[in-house]
Design a protein around this motif. Structure first.
Motif, PDB file in Angstrom:
ATOM      1  N   SER A  52       0.856  -1.182   0.000  1.00 32.75           N
ATOM      2  CA  SER A  52       0.000   0.000   0.000  1.00 32.75           C
ATOM      3  C   SER A  52       0.895   1.236   0.000  1.00 32.75           C
ATOM      4  N   LYS A  53       0.297   2.405  -0.245  1.00 29.00           N
ATOM      5  CA  LYS A  53       1.117   3.620  -0.309  1.00 29.00           C
ATOM      6  C   LYS A  53       1.738   3.955   1.038  1.00 29.00           C
ATOM      7  N   GLU A  54       1.143   3.475   2.134  1.00 24.29           N
ATOM      8  CA  GLU A  54       1.734   3.698   3.461  1.00 24.29           C
ATOM      9  C   GLU A  54       2.984   2.852   3.673  1.00 24.29           C
ATOM     10  N   GLY A  69      10.108  -0.334   0.145  1.00 25.22           N
ATOM     11  CA  GLY A  69       8.770  -0.803   0.469  1.00 25.22           C
ATOM     12  C   GLY A  69       8.850  -2.076   1.271  1.00 25.22           C
ATOM     13  N   GLU A 110       3.335   7.965  -7.490  1.00 28.06           N
ATOM     14  CA  GLU A 110       1.957   7.527  -7.293  1.00 28.06           C
ATOM     15  C   GLU A 110       1.926   6.006  -7.329  1.00 28.06           C
ATOM     16  N   LEU A 111       1.261   5.419  -6.335  1.00 23.34           N
ATOM     17  CA  LEU A 111       1.111   3.965  -6.284  1.00 23.34           C
ATOM     18  C   LEU A 111      -0.342   3.641  -6.587  1.00 23.34           C
ATOM     19  N   LYS A 112      -0.551   2.875  -7.659  1.00 19.76           N
ATOM     20  CA  LYS A 112      -1.909   2.539  -8.081  1.00 19.76           C
ATOM     21  C   LYS A 112      -1.929   1.089  -8.534  1.00 19.76           C
ATOM     22  N   LEU A 116       4.067   1.344  -8.917  1.00 23.10           N
ATOM     23  CA  LEU A 116       4.578   2.654  -8.515  1.00 23.10           C
ATOM     24  C   LEU A 116       5.040   3.395  -9.760  1.00 23.10           C
TER      25      LEU A 116
END
Length: 135
Positions: A52-54, A69, A110-112, A116
């Motif tokens: 996740s982005k966190e 990550g 941006e992570l989607k 990334l």
């Protein structure tokens, strides 16, 4: 049991074959990262499934782009899954040297959907050209 093994074999073969190939073969496989560059920016793509982005950190340290990550998952809550899951951890760490003509203060990430995307704008570099007389 034999039927289940046959089904697993077929699923594996289907995953390894490509439409129109007419046979089971391993073709081109997309790399888990990619870099594209034009005159205005550098774009980078990194596959980071399950994060996740966190759990992802992107930073610029001097001339290096640093990407980290980490995802940890403890034992599953469902009893039937506990033998399969147990503990799992996925981590990712990379450092890349950035070109001199990058605007390091304007990096965007941006992570989607587990991918990334990092965009780094380029600065305009005016080069001074001096003609030297050849004697």
């Amino acid at each position: 049991m034999r039927q289940m093994l046959d089904t697993m074999d077929r699923i594996f073969e289907d995953a390894m074959s490509f439409p129109g190939s007419g046979r089971t073969s391993v073709g081109e496989i997309r790399a888990p990262w990619d870099i594209m560059e034009d005159e205005n920016e550098v774009k980078m793509r990194f596959d980071m499934p399950g994060l996740s982005k966190e759990e992802v950190k992107v930073s610029v340290e001097d001339d290096l782009l640093v990407i980290k990550g980490e995802h940890r998952e403890e034992e599953g809550s469902k009893e039937e899954d506990s033998w399969w899951r147990g503990r799992s951890m996925s981590s990712y760490a990379t450092r890349m040297l950035l070109p001199d003509n990058c605007d390091k203060d304007k990096v965007k990430a941006e992570l989607k959907n587990g991918v990334l995307l990092v965009t780094i704008p380029k600065t305009k570099v005016e080069r001074k050209v001096i003609d030297v007389e050849v004697q």
